[in-house]
Design a protein around this motif. Structure first.
Motif, short mmCIF file in Angstrom:
data_model
loop_
_atom_site.label_atom_id
_atom_site.label_comp_id
_atom_site.label_asym_id
_atom_site.label_seq_id
_atom_site.Cartn_x
_atom_site.Cartn_y
_atom_site.Cartn_z
N SER A 55 0.83 -1.19 0.00
CA SER A 55 0.00 0.00 0.00
C SER A 55 0.87 1.24 0.00
N TYR A 105 0.81 5.72 0.00
CA TYR A 105 0.05 6.91 0.38
C TYR A 105 0.68 8.15 -0.21
N ASP A 141 -3.47 14.27 -0.47
CA ASP A 141 -4.59 14.40 -1.41
C ASP A 141 -4.17 15.13 -2.69
N GLN A 189 -7.68 -1.84 -4.25
CA GLN A 189 -8.66 -0.89 -3.73
C GLN A 189 -7.98 0.46 -3.52
N GLN A 249 -8.52 4.85 -1.84
CA GLN A 249 -9.15 5.76 -0.91
C GLN A 249 -9.25 7.15 -1.50
N GLN A 297 -8.81 9.47 2.68
CA GLN A 297 -8.65 8.43 3.71
C GLN A 297 -9.96 7.69 3.98
N VAL A 298 -10.87 7.70 3.03
CA VAL A 298 -12.10 6.91 3.12
C VAL A 298 -12.12 5.93 1.96
N ASN A 299 -12.31 4.65 2.25
CA ASN A 299 -12.33 3.63 1.21
C ASN A 299 -13.46 3.90 0.21
N THR A 300 -13.18 3.74 -1.08
CA THR A 300 -14.25 3.78 -2.07
C THR A 300 -14.98 2.44 -2.02
N ASP A 350 -5.73 9.64 -2.34
CA ASP A 350 -4.56 9.67 -1.45
C ASP A 350 -3.92 8.31 -1.20
N ARG A 351 -4.58 7.20 -1.58
CA ARG A 351 -3.98 5.92 -1.22
C ARG A 351 -4.57 4.80 -2.07
#
Length: 778
Positions: free
Chosen positions: A77, A79, A82, A108, A110, A113-116, A150-151
């Motif tokens: 992963s 990061y 934004d 996957q 983000q 910092q919120v998962n899609t 962002d990730r």
């Protein structure tokens, strides 16, 4: 560009090389490198699991790659603060499964910092230390045109091996700017004698259309379906709207028993369509409060605060998700807004319809649907069925309710199981729910599947119907029906960014292409129509197949229209028996007009042909084509869909076994949102040429040849006369003979397999004979 190279090139002034360098800079793609021997451009390592970002072997390029030695659900992963993804189209990287391979991964991402909600699957990596490139549209990760990406992470799943794998050369890809213009010519071929099969008129269906819409579209089927129909109380004339609307039981506005269903049947028949009626099987039906007032399954006053409620119309009605632990409320009393029913209650519904409208063969309802999307009742109807139904439960329901329908109307046609999508094709509701609760382990551990011999759910259900038929000598299921929605990225919504449009263009392959791996979380070949036909042929021969819900998004946009036109063409060419779209587009939309192109393009109910013939294109993602002969006038109809989102495409259509020359009508739909008759298009020597605008749907109508010619050949055997009949492939003709040019008798009747046909007749008769050819209308 290196200076030594310039020094070795003569004959061009420095200004020329400077211009060339600037041109290269302006047209080069501005990719963002994420990893290339090391993390770059502000990206940092946020992986969990064992990894090495300076692995020396194997590498795809450069000196280093990333090695990942993980167990299930660990991930590589990265990061970044934004940033805006507008300039980028794809996440691209190279991956290697090592000597053994077998790893099954997923990607996957983000936003802020919120998962899609998106997951991109990577099927089992090959063995043999093979590098392969993975290119993922950002729309498939839910991060296209986003201001706050962002990730992202590449994650090991529990479905494959846990061998070490390797990743290299990671970047965000930005396609060079594409200017609208004209593509290179595309050549297609049409053979009017190849792959001939009838197109079922019942593929032209919708849901909940008005009589005016049905008449204007000239569509043949109108479905009453969806989650709310699972809980229609025909006696009260009320629905519980389930998870679609806060599990509320609501008056339909008329207390007359069956009023809503009767209005639907009347509306359908007035529009010239057959109604399809859903028969509830779930065993519960809604009740109403005093004065026909609403009732809620999840009263906030009774069950506590919930994560959502009907704040506008019934504030006490919650969504059934507790704020305490963000999980479904399963301890509710299902009798709060519902009561238990059975097949006797629904028999009254069928008898009501027969009484009001007649039997299925006497103008009444002909098609009965066995409820809706049973395998996800545990979510859509969690207030009354919180545990997913098993295979045996649904089989018991279907034999009970289908038998009831057939006992009241033996000629009625039963459709089912109406499953929602990929998981519903393969697994029962019980197993889908169980898998979600247990981290989606190997399907070999699914308890209901194991209890039923390891069968896929769809074939298993068909086999039960076959066994019943063998024992009881009664067919209970006439149409094997499924639902299908695109799972790729944001295709099902109204997104029309270029990445989503390209994905929408390609994703219609899920209906037919046995080599197309769905790029969504499914990660498998769906090939839905061939799959359904194979399952039926193997397990319940004679059953027809249908797709009773589908919708490819972007209804207000021309990209949605081209997808819809493509789907209708696919249904016809693939021999689907029945289809109903969810639901009916607004008449002002191009998607609605795309449907009219097949059934009422000129406003006088002229249609696309009813006998499909072979049309071949080089790449259906860019341009698709469908051809059919129209029985009433023997015309060849050719629907060509230019899917290119920017460029016009010159078309060269080579047409064989049909009239060699003539003048074709041309009708066209573009982003101008109007069906226009263009100037007629002449064609000669079997070649039709035209330039098609970007994102357009064009229907060419080629008239049948009117002339039949007969000529004498020069290669006749002894005592025979060689005659050649020149006409058009597919036409029928009669060869007649006469001794006096007055009385004629038929020698033979044949159908042209090509544009010329050889006939040999005997010359041994002493009488003088005359011969002529006569067209025999189809």
């Amino acid at each position: 560009m290196k200076i030594p190279l310039l020094k070795n090139l003569a004959g061009c002034p420095w200004s020329c090389w400077l211009l060339a360098a600037l041109t290269l800079q302006l047209t080069a793609r501005a990719d963002q490198i994420i990893y290339d021997d090391a993390l770059e451009n502000g990206w940092v390592d946020w992986s969990w699991g064992t990894r090495n970002l300076a692995n020396t072997a194997p590498v795809h390029s450069g000196s280093y790659s990333i090695s990942a030695s993980e167990v299930a659900w660990q991930a590589v992963s990265f990061y970044h603060a934004d940033f805006d993804t507008t300039s980028y189209t794809n996440l691209v990287f190279w991956i290697n499964g090592g000597p053994q391979g077998g790893q099954v991964l997923q990607v996957q991402a983000q936003l802020g910092q919120v998962n899609t909600a998106y997951t991109y699957p990577i099927s089992a990596l090959p063995s043999g230390s093979t590098w392969q490139q993975i290119s993922i549209p950002l729309s498939a990760l839910g991060i296209a045109n986003a201001p706050n990406f962002d990730r992202f992470w590449v994650q090991m799943t529990a479905s494959g091996t846990t061998n070490t794998y390797y990743v290299d050369d990671i970047s965000l890809q930005s396609a060079p700017p594409v200017q609208s213009g004209t593509n290179a010519p595309v050549s297609i071929t049409v053979d009017a004698q190849a792959n001939r099969q009838a197109i079922s008129p019942m593929i032209y269906g919708v849901a909940f259309a008005t009589s005016n819409q049905l008449a204007d579209l000239n569509f043949t089927m109108n479905r009453s379906g969806g989650n709310a129909e699972t809980r229609y109380n025909w006696q009260l004339n009320a629905h519980n709207h389930a998870a679609d609307w806060y599990f509320e039981s609501i008056d339909d506005g008329n207390a007359t028993p069956g009023a809503t269903a009767d209005a639907f049947v009347a509306n359908s028949e007035a529009g010239g369509a057959q109604p399809l009626i859903t028969i509830p099987m779930i065993g519960w039906s809604p009740k109403l409060g005093t004065g026909r007032s609403k009732l809620a399954s999840y009263s906030i006053a009774k069950y506590g605060p919930q994560t959502g409620n009907d704040s506008q119309w019934m504030a006490d009605a919650g969504n059934g998700i507790s704020v305490t632990n963000n999980t479904p409320i399963t301890w509710n009393n299902p009798n709060d807004a519902n009561f238990q029913t059975n097949s006797v209650f629904q028999q009254g519904y069928v008898q009501h319809l027969i009484s009001n409208w007649g039997s299925s063969t006497n103008g009444g309802v002909r098609y009965y649907i066995m409820d809706n999307e049973h395998s996800i009742w545990f979510g859509t109807h969690q207030d009354i069925h919180p545990v997913g139904p098993t295979m045996q439960e649904i089989w018991t329901d279907m034999v009970t309710y289908a038998s009831m329908v057939k006992s009241n109307d033996p000629n009625a046609l039963v459709c089912g199981p109406e499953e929602w999508g990929w998981s519903g094709y393969l697994y029962s509701g019980y197993d889908q729910q169980w898998a979600g609760q247990h981290g989606y382990p190997s399907v070999s551990t699914y308890p209901d599947r194991t209890a039923n011999g390891g069968w896929d759910y769809g074939p298993w259900l068909l086999r039960q119907f076959q066994n019943y038929n063998t024992t009881n000598h009664q067919r209970l299921l006439d149409y094997f029906t499924y639902h299908c929605y695109p799972q790729e990225g944001s295709v099902s919504g109204d997104a029309v960014d270029s990445a989503t449009e390209l994905l929408r263009n390609a994703s219609t392959r899920v209906f037919w292409d046995t080599n197309y791996t769905d790029p969504s979380w499914i990660g498998s070949v769906i090939a839905l129509i061939p799959r359904m036909r194979s399952w039926v042929t193997t397990n319940y021969p004679g059953t027809k197949i249908g797709i009773t819900e589908y919708n490819w998004g972007a209804e207000p946009y021309i990209n949605g229209a081209t997808a819809q036109a493509d789907i209708l063409g696919i249904f016809g060419s693939q021999g689907l028996d029945l289809a109903t779209r969810w639901t009916t587009p607004d008449p002002s939309t191009p998607t609605y007009l795309a449907m009219k192109m097949y059934r009422n393009y000129g406003g006088n109910k002229s249609t696309f042909g009813d006998t499909s013939v072979l049309a071949t294109v080089p790449n259906p993602d860019n341009l698709s084509a469908f051809a059919a002969i129209r029985t009433n006038d023997s015309a060849l109809t050719l629907m060509v869909i230019n899917k290119d989102i920017l460029n016009a495409t010159p078309l060269r259509a080579t047409i064989t076994n049909f009239a060699n020359s003539g003048t074709a009508q041309a009708w066209q739909l573009t982003s101008a949102d109007v069906i226009t008759r263009l100037a007629d298009v002449p064609y000669a020597n079997g070649i039709l040429s035209n330039t098609l605008p970007s994102q357009s749907i064009t229907l060419f109508i080629l008239p049948t040849a009117k002339n039949l010619k007969m000529r004498v050949g020069t290669n006749a055997p002894a005592h025979q006369l060689e005659l050649w009949m020149d006409g058009q492939g597919g036409q029928r003709y009669i060869l007649q003979s006469s001794t006096n040019l007055t009385a004629w008798s038929a020698v033979s009747t044949n159908t042209f397999s090509s544009n010329s046909f050889r006939v040999l007749v005997s010359t041994t008769s002493p009488a003088r004979m005359f011969y002529r050819g006569v067209l025999n209308s189809p």
